[in-house]
Design a protein around this motif. Structure first.
Motif: not given
Length: 121
Positions: A29-33, A73-75
């Motif tokens: 869930d926290n991939y974007s960080t 990157r592609n979040n």
């Protein structure tokens, strides 16, 4: 089970391009960080870091590669890319991605198994 999976490597000729992909198979869930980096390793030599991208899509590159290589990157799809243009025989190496989860670009806890790039003259 390996968390990061690289793909896109192969055998090309001088001047051609490749795009490598790195998927986080756990889809956190926290991939974007997370921060990611690409590294490469030549036979018999230590791995070198070639590109980084953080959660704000800020990028840094090994100086000699800037302009030829682009990390993105592609979040939504949880994929990090490395676009490599104008490939040269000296780019032949095993390419790896790594992830520092949770922001801060601290410890890169996860590494993929690598994808081989071979450039012939």
């Amino acid at each position: 089970q390996v968390r990061l999976v690289e793909s896109g490597g192969g055998s090309v000729q001088t001047g051609e391009s490749l795009t490598l992909s790195c998927v986080d198979t756990e889809f956190p869930d926290n991939y974007s960080t997370s921060c990611f980096k690409w590294g490469r390793q030549f036979p018999g030599r230590a791995r070198e870091e070639i590109a980084n991208i953080d959660g704000w899509h800020r990028t840094t590159y090994l100086g000699s590669l800037e302009g030829r290589f682009t990390v993105s990157r592609n979040n939504d799809e949880k994929i990090v890319y490395l676009r490599m243009n104008d490939l040269k025989p000296e780019d032949t190496a095993m390419y790896y991605c790594a992830e520092a989860p949770g922001g801060g670009c601290g410890e890169y806890s996860f590494w993929g198994q690598g994808t081989q790039v071979t450039v012939s003259s």
